[in-house]
Motif scaffolding. Structure first.
Motif, PDB file in Angstrom:
ATOM      1  N   ASP A   1       0.516  -1.261   0.231  1.00 27.70           N
ATOM      2  CA  ASP A   1       0.257  -0.473  -0.140  1.00 27.70           C
ATOM      3  C   ASP A   1       0.869   1.682   0.116  1.00 27.70           C
ATOM      4  OD1 ASP A   1      -2.166  -1.182   0.167  1.00 27.70           O
ATOM      5  OD2 ASP A   1      -2.572  -1.512   1.976  1.00 27.70           O
ATOM      6  N   ARG A   2       2.311   1.548   0.591  1.00 23.54           N
ATOM      7  CA  ARG A   2       2.879   2.312   0.595  1.00 23.54           C
ATOM      8  C   ARG A   2       3.679   2.787  -0.299  1.00 23.54           C
ATOM      9  NH1 ARG A   2       3.929   1.352   6.997  1.00 23.54           N
ATOM     10  NH2 ARG A   2       2.214   2.106   7.848  1.00 23.54           N
ATOM     11  N   ALA A   3       3.766   1.737  -1.386  1.00 23.82           N
ATOM     12  CA  ALA A   3       5.290   0.967  -2.111  1.00 23.82           C
ATOM     13  C   ALA A   3       4.875   2.263  -2.649  1.00 23.82           C
ATOM     14  CB  ALA A   3       4.956  -0.243  -3.421  1.00 23.82           C
TER      15      ALA A   3
ATOM     16  N   ILE B   1       9.849   5.800 -10.388  1.00 22.91           N
ATOM     17  CA  ILE B   1      10.912   5.840  -9.892  1.00 22.91           C
ATOM     18  C   ILE B   1      10.986   5.280 -11.425  1.00 22.91           C
ATOM     19  CG2 ILE B   1      12.438   3.593  -8.191  1.00 22.91           C
ATOM     20  CD1 ILE B   1      10.917   5.270  -6.432  1.00 22.91           C
ATOM     21  N   TYR B   2      11.123   5.039 -11.968  1.00 24.91           N
ATOM     22  CA  TYR B   2      11.834   4.390 -13.354  1.00 24.91           C
ATOM     23  C   TYR B   2      11.978   5.460 -13.851  1.00 24.91           C
ATOM     24  CZ  TYR B   2      12.323   2.008 -17.757  1.00 24.91           C
ATOM     25  OH  TYR B   2      12.968   1.880 -18.933  1.00 24.91           O
ATOM     26  N   GLY B   3      10.989   6.824 -13.829  1.00 29.69           N
ATOM     27  CA  GLY B   3      10.974   7.679 -14.277  1.00 29.69           C
ATOM     28  C   GLY B   3      12.480   8.605 -13.809  1.00 29.69           C
ATOM     29  N   ARG B   4      12.951   8.824 -12.579  1.00 31.81           N
ATOM     30  CA  ARG B   4      13.805   9.143 -11.656  1.00 31.81           C
ATOM     31  C   ARG B   4      14.836   8.488 -12.319  1.00 31.81           C
ATOM     32  NH1 ARG B   4      12.542   9.392  -6.311  1.00 31.81           N
ATOM     33  NH2 ARG B   4       9.826   9.780  -5.917  1.00 31.81           N
ATOM     34  N   ALA B   5      15.144   7.358 -12.734  1.00 28.49           N
ATOM     35  CA  ALA B   5      16.340   6.628 -12.975  1.00 28.49           C
ATOM     36  C   ALA B   5      16.287   6.852 -14.481  1.00 28.49           C
ATOM     37  CB  ALA B   5      15.785   5.181 -12.493  1.00 28.49           C
TER      38      ALA B   5
ATOM     39  N   MET C   1      13.492  -2.591   1.545  1.00 29.09           N
ATOM     40  CA  MET C   1      13.021  -1.454   2.631  1.00 29.09           C
ATOM     41  C   MET C   1      13.838  -2.799   3.195  1.00 29.09           C
ATOM     42  SD  MET C   1      10.071   0.915   3.040  1.00 29.09           S
ATOM     43  CE  MET C   1       9.519   0.362   4.561  1.00 29.09           C
ATOM     44  N   ALA C   2      13.224  -3.552   3.646  1.00 34.12           N
ATOM     45  CA  ALA C   2      14.641  -4.744   4.441  1.00 34.12           C
ATOM     46  C   ALA C   2      15.960  -4.444   4.566  1.00 34.12           C
ATOM     47  CB  ALA C   2      14.254  -5.987   3.843  1.00 34.12           C
ATOM     48  N   CYS C   3      16.333  -4.367   3.358  1.00 45.42           N
ATOM     49  CA  CYS C   3      17.940  -3.626   2.645  1.00 45.42           C
ATOM     50  C   CYS C   3      17.914  -2.914   3.855  1.00 45.42           C
ATOM     51  CB  CYS C   3      18.291  -3.635   1.643  1.00 45.42           C
ATOM     52  SG  CYS C   3      17.682  -6.260   1.177  1.00 45.42           S
ATOM     53  N   CYS C   4      17.005  -1.561   4.094  1.00 46.08           N
ATOM     54  CA  CYS C   4      17.563  -0.437   4.504  1.00 46.08           C
ATOM     55  C   CYS C   4      16.637  -0.040   5.498  1.00 46.08           C
ATOM     56  CB  CYS C   4      16.895   0.344   3.297  1.00 46.08           C
ATOM     57  SG  CYS C   4      17.229   0.823   1.268  1.00 46.08           S
TER      58      CYS C   4
ATOM     59  N   ASP D   1      12.351   6.462   2.550  1.00 47.55           N
ATOM     60  CA  ASP D   1      13.280   7.439   1.847  1.00 47.55           C
ATOM     61  C   ASP D   1      14.281   6.371   1.124  1.00 47.55           C
ATOM     62  OD1 ASP D   1      11.535   9.323   1.980  1.00 47.55           O
ATOM     63  OD2 ASP D   1      12.351  10.156   3.570  1.00 47.55           O
ATOM     64  N   ASP D   2      14.985   6.106   1.675  1.00 44.04           N
ATOM     65  CA  ASP D   2      16.243   4.618   1.860  1.00 44.04           C
ATOM     66  C   ASP D   2      15.627   3.949   0.636  1.00 44.04           C
ATOM     67  OD1 ASP D   2      17.861   6.324   3.380  1.00 44.04           O
ATOM     68  OD2 ASP D   2      18.422   5.264   5.104  1.00 44.04           O
ATOM     69  N   ALA D   3      14.788   3.295   1.060  1.00 41.39           N
ATOM     70  CA  ALA D   3      14.251   2.164   0.020  1.00 41.39           C
ATOM     71  C   ALA D   3      14.461   3.087  -1.353  1.00 41.39           C
ATOM     72  CB  ALA D   3      13.264   1.278   0.721  1.00 41.39           C
ATOM     73  N   GLU D   4      13.716   3.894  -1.592  1.00 38.64           N
ATOM     74  CA  GLU D   4      13.177   4.594  -2.826  1.00 38.64           C
ATOM     75  C   GLU D   4      14.611   4.903  -3.599  1.00 38.64           C
ATOM     76  OE1 GLU D   4      10.093   7.547  -2.805  1.00 38.64           O
ATOM     77  OE2 GLU D   4       9.015   6.906  -2.131  1.00 38.64           O
ATOM     78  N   GLU D   5      15.685   5.443  -2.910  1.00 34.28           N
ATOM     79  CA  GLU D   5      16.413   6.154  -3.103  1.00 34.28           C
ATOM     80  C   GLU D   5      17.066   4.150  -3.884  1.00 34.28           C
ATOM     81  OE1 GLU D   5      17.679   8.989  -3.394  1.00 34.28           O
ATOM     82  OE2 GLU D   5      19.856   8.210  -4.759  1.00 34.28           O
TER      83      GLU D   5
END
Lengths: 120, 182
Positions: free
Chosen positions: A21-23, A29-33, B22-25, B30-34
């Protein structure tokens, strides 16, 4: 109190559902990459441009050097060339040294005007 | 694998990858997204290539794990430099210490509160495990990987993975049991 695999799995599943739900959206993310990837590609072009510019400059310099080092067609021959400082060798009275002195005459006759000379 | 196919595979695995990131961070969003962004960049750049020796998801999880470790090292170095520069040590552990999900800002119904409490309890218990135990349990119970696949992701032998799995599971059960008794 111990916990079986099913209970652990159930708790992890709850966590997974919450994360889902929070993802963040994939497109975000792909766009930023993708943006970062395109930004990374830009510096790779720069060395190429710099290398091309360097090649052009080197070619231009070598061409200019080559032209200046080739002998000019207007260069005078060594037989006819006169040094610009030759005038300094022309000293006063140097014309006296250019003629053969006669025994019956004085050299002063040539230099000092006499009445016989005046009449002529 | 061409760009279109690569994008499709990444999209398919995205939610799963986020959970693993998320688990690795240490469950820092924020870190997970990065990390995930850096992983996609690495894949797009071709610095990480899928060679088909394992499943795409297993391979991608391996890349995420390595990237997260690399980012952690960088963050640690940055922190060290900043600490040296400021000349004083940061007293609080900040948001990273507990590795617990931040509570919602609005009041939730009872069931939600209970669910959130269970998730927090699991997160807190996982944070107390050794890194490898945490990783293998996350891969097996959260991502439904086999222990063999988990070993591939973690780049350790299957025997080691089994040991970490057994020990981690026993310790997690104890920790969760204790937290429930409290």
């Amino acid at each position: 109190m111990t916990m079986d695999d099913n209970e652990l799995r159930r708790q992890f599943t709850e966590l997974r559902e919450a994360d889902k739900d929070r993802a963040p959206a994939f497109a975000q993310i792909y766009g930023r990459a993708r943006t970062r990837a395109s930004l990374r590609r830009t510096p790779r072009v720069r060395p190429l441009v710099l290398a091309a510019a360097a090649v052009v400059v080197i070619a231009a310099l070598s061409l200019a050097y080559g032209r200046s080092s080739t002998p000019s067609t207007t260069t005078p021959a060594i037989a006819t060339w006169r040094a610009p400082t030759d005038v300094l060798l022309q000293t006063p009275g140097s014309e006296l040294l250019g003629v053969m002195p006669a025994l019956s005459k004085s050299i002063l006759d040539e230099m000092i005007p006499t009445p016989s000379n005046k009449g002529t | 694998m061409d760009d279109v196919e690569l994008k499709r595979e990444l999209e398919r695995a995205h939610a799963d990858c986020f959970g693993w990131a998320m688990a690795c961070c240490r469950r820092d969003r924020d870190d997970a997204e990065e990390v995930l962004q850096t992983v996609y960049l690495t894949v797009l750049d071709g610095r990480a290539r899928y060679n088909g020796r394992s499943s795409f998801r297993t391979w991608l999880f391996g890349v995420i794990r390595l990237t997260a470790a690399s980012e952690r090292r960088k963050a640690w170095l940055r922190g060290l430099l900043l600490e040296r520069e400021s000349g004083k040590r940061d007293g609080g552990g900040g948001k990273r210490e507990a590795g617990i999900l931040a509570p919602d800002s609005f009041p939730a119904p009872d069931a939600e509160v209970e669910l959130e409490s269970r998730r927090q309890s699991l997160g807190h218990s996982l944070a107390q495990l050794a890194a490898r135990q945490r990783e293998v349990l996350q891969l097996v119970f959260y991502h439904d990987l086999t222990v063999d696949e988990a070993a591939t992701v973690m780049r350790i032998s299957v025997g080691s993975a089994r040991t970490h799995y057994a020990r981690g599971k026993a310790r997690l059960a104890t920790l969760l049991g204790n937290s429930r008794e409290l």
